[in-house]
Design a protein around this motif. Structure first.
Motif, short mmCIF file in Angstrom:
data_model
loop_
_atom_site.label_atom_id
_atom_site.label_comp_id
_atom_site.label_asym_id
_atom_site.label_seq_id
_atom_site.Cartn_x
_atom_site.Cartn_y
_atom_site.Cartn_z
N ALA A 1 0.84 -1.21 0.00
CA ALA A 1 0.00 0.00 0.00
C ALA A 1 0.87 1.25 0.00
O ALA A 1 0.57 2.24 -0.68
N ALA A 2 1.97 1.21 0.76
CA ALA A 2 2.90 2.35 0.79
C ALA A 2 3.56 2.53 -0.57
O ALA A 2 3.73 3.66 -1.05
N TYR A 3 3.92 1.43 -1.19
CA TYR A 3 4.53 1.48 -2.53
C TYR A 3 3.57 2.13 -3.53
O TYR A 3 3.97 2.99 -4.33
N GLU A 4 2.32 1.73 -3.48
CA GLU A 4 1.33 2.26 -4.42
C GLU A 4 1.04 3.74 -4.15
O GLU A 4 0.72 4.51 -5.07
N ALA A 5 1.16 4.17 -2.89
CA ALA A 5 0.89 5.57 -2.54
C ALA A 5 2.04 6.49 -2.92
O ALA A 5 1.82 7.67 -3.23
N VAL A 6 3.25 5.96 -2.94
CA VAL A 6 4.44 6.80 -3.12
C VAL A 6 5.06 6.67 -4.51
O VAL A 6 5.63 7.63 -5.02
N SER A 7 4.97 5.49 -5.13
CA SER A 7 5.69 5.20 -6.38
C SER A 7 7.17 5.52 -6.22
O SER A 7 7.72 6.40 -6.89
N PRO A 8 7.86 4.82 -5.31
CA PRO A 8 9.24 5.17 -4.96
C PRO A 8 10.26 4.75 -6.01
O PRO A 8 9.98 3.95 -6.91
N ALA A 9 11.48 5.29 -5.83
CA ALA A 9 12.58 4.90 -6.70
C ALA A 9 13.16 3.57 -6.26
O ALA A 9 13.79 2.86 -7.06
N ALA A 10 12.95 3.20 -4.99
CA ALA A 10 13.45 1.92 -4.46
C ALA A 10 12.76 1.65 -3.13
O ALA A 10 12.21 2.56 -2.50
N VAL A 11 12.80 0.40 -2.72
CA VAL A 11 12.28 -0.01 -1.41
C VAL A 11 13.42 -0.69 -0.67
O VAL A 11 13.98 -1.67 -1.16
N LEU A 12 13.76 -0.17 0.52
CA LEU A 12 14.84 -0.74 1.32
C LEU A 12 14.28 -1.40 2.56
O LEU A 12 13.43 -0.82 3.25
N VAL A 13 14.80 -2.60 2.86
CA VAL A 13 14.32 -3.40 3.98
C VAL A 13 15.53 -3.96 4.72
O VAL A 13 16.51 -4.39 4.07
N PRO A 14 15.51 -3.99 6.05
CA PRO A 14 16.63 -4.62 6.78
C PRO A 14 16.77 -6.09 6.39
O PRO A 14 15.77 -6.79 6.20
N SER A 15 18.00 -6.57 6.33
CA SER A 15 18.27 -7.93 5.86
C SER A 15 18.20 -8.95 6.98
O SER A 15 19.11 -9.76 7.16
N SER A 16 17.10 -8.94 7.73
CA SER A 16 16.85 -9.97 8.72
C SER A 16 16.07 -11.10 8.05
O SER A 16 15.67 -10.98 6.88
N ALA A 17 15.84 -12.19 8.77
CA ALA A 17 15.08 -13.29 8.19
C ALA A 17 13.68 -12.82 7.80
O ALA A 17 13.20 -13.11 6.69
N GLU A 18 13.03 -12.07 8.69
CA GLU A 18 11.69 -11.57 8.38
C GLU A 18 11.75 -10.53 7.27
O GLU A 18 10.92 -10.51 6.36
N GLY A 19 12.76 -9.65 7.34
CA GLY A 19 12.87 -8.60 6.34
C GLY A 19 13.03 -9.16 4.93
O GLY A 19 12.42 -8.66 3.97
N LYS A 20 13.82 -10.21 4.80
CA LYS A 20 14.04 -10.78 3.47
C LYS A 20 12.77 -11.46 2.95
O LYS A 20 12.50 -11.44 1.74
N GLU A 21 12.00 -12.05 3.85
CA GLU A 21 10.73 -12.65 3.40
C GLU A 21 9.76 -11.57 2.95
O GLU A 21 9.08 -11.72 1.92
#
Length: 320
Positions: free
Chosen positions: A78-98
């Motif tokens: 939903a955040a992606y669709e609201a912003v149309s970002p240049a990239a999405v960054l997520v911490p590389s934890s087990a949950e983050g990667k999923e």
């Protein structure tokens, strides 16, 4: 300047260090927009703003805690669709990667995991990765869709860059399909008072050379004197000397601290894969031919039962 979504990793509103690193990295390629899921957004906004978040998209729903990661993916989408970002960054934890992988599939984008650096490129962000058991360093970019990138902890030092950090409510529809796996119980992990292994700036690890579980107290004392986390090789873990949650290696956890101390660890490729990106590596081993010495910055050839207590006392003396 394009906006970059940063998924916020927090505990009851307390923002964790990997998120501050992501905000710092995000500023290299655009304006960071933090995505905060759960309670405590208003309290966390000041910290997120201090490290560069131009705004905070916040939403809370019981589904984030009642089910596994799918409701969080709904929110990030939903955040992606609201912003149309240049990239999405997520911490590389087990949950983050999923979460990142599921989001990439949903939005039809490429994904890069376990990046250790990120820079702006003419055709999109360029990520640096350590691959093939850390034997090679590669640079790559996503060629389809919006890049979804997970970044390993300790890849950058958090740098303050005050921004507005305005909190905006994010409308999210949790799909029924996201409620297929329910969390039925939680057991708090017993705290050791030490830093989280994958996030620690200093890690002290012990291996087969310790000879038994009772000798891991030497590693713990050195770690506590340095304010470090404690790790273990697979051999030590398989022997039951230390918990599996502390295993560093290809089949354990990957760490990238400022300082990594390996005591009684031979340096098999399995272990090297999990720690080779550490900024400074020190090894203590009585075998001068141990493979670990091939990649260290500093090597001590000696009996760890003599070296570690002396090192611990020296650290305490200098700090006291």
């Amino acid at each position: 300047m394009a906006e970059v979504l940063v998924y916020v990793d927090h505990v009851d509103g307390a923002v964790r260090k990997p998120t501050l690193e992501l905000l710092t990295i995000a500023r290299r390629i655009g304006e960071p927009v933090a995505v905060f899921l759960g309670a405590g957004a208003d309290a966390a906004a000041a910290t997120l703003a201090e490290y560069g978040a131009v705004k905070v998209l916040a939403t809370d729903a019981p589904e984030f805690g009642d089910y596994l990661v799918a409701p969080k993916v709904d929110a990030l989408q939903a955040a992606y669709e609201a912003v149309s970002p240049a990239a999405v960054l997520v911490p590389s934890s087990a949950e983050g990667k999923e979460i990142a992988a599921r989001l990439a599939v949903r939005i039809g984008s490429g994904i890069i995991t376990d990046a250790v650096d990120l820079e702006a490129g003419d055709e999109g962000p360029v990520a640096t990765q350590s691959v093939f058991a850390a034997a090679f360093t590669t640079k790559s970019r996503v060629t389809k869709g919006t890049p979804v990138i997970t970044v390993k902890p300790n890849s950058a030092a958090p740098e303050a860059a005050p921004a507005a950090g305005t909190v905006e409510q994010l409308a999210v529809n949790i799909a029924d399909a996201s409620k297929g796996t329910k969390v039925v119980s939680r057991t708090p992990r017993e705290s050791t008072g030490r830093p989280e292994l994958t996030e620690a700036a200093i890690v002290v690890s012990g291996g087969r050379g310790l000879g038994g579980a009772e000798h891991f107290s030497l590693i713990e004392k050195l770690a506590d004197s340095l304010g470090a986390a404690v790790g273990a090789s697979r051999a030590a873990v398989d022997a039951g000397w230390y918990p599996h949650t502390s295993q560093v290696g290809q089949t354990g956890k990957s760490v990238s601290p400022q300082l990594y101390i390996a005591a009684g660890i031979s340096g098999a490729i399995q272990h090297r894969a999990g720690m080779q990106t550490s900024k400074t590596i020190v090894a203590i081993n009585k075998d001068a031919e141990a493979p670990i010495f091939d990649l260290v910055d500093y090597g001590v050839v000696g009996d760890l039962f003599q070296v570690i207590p002396q090192l611990t006392e020296e650290v305490k003396a200098r700090k006291g």
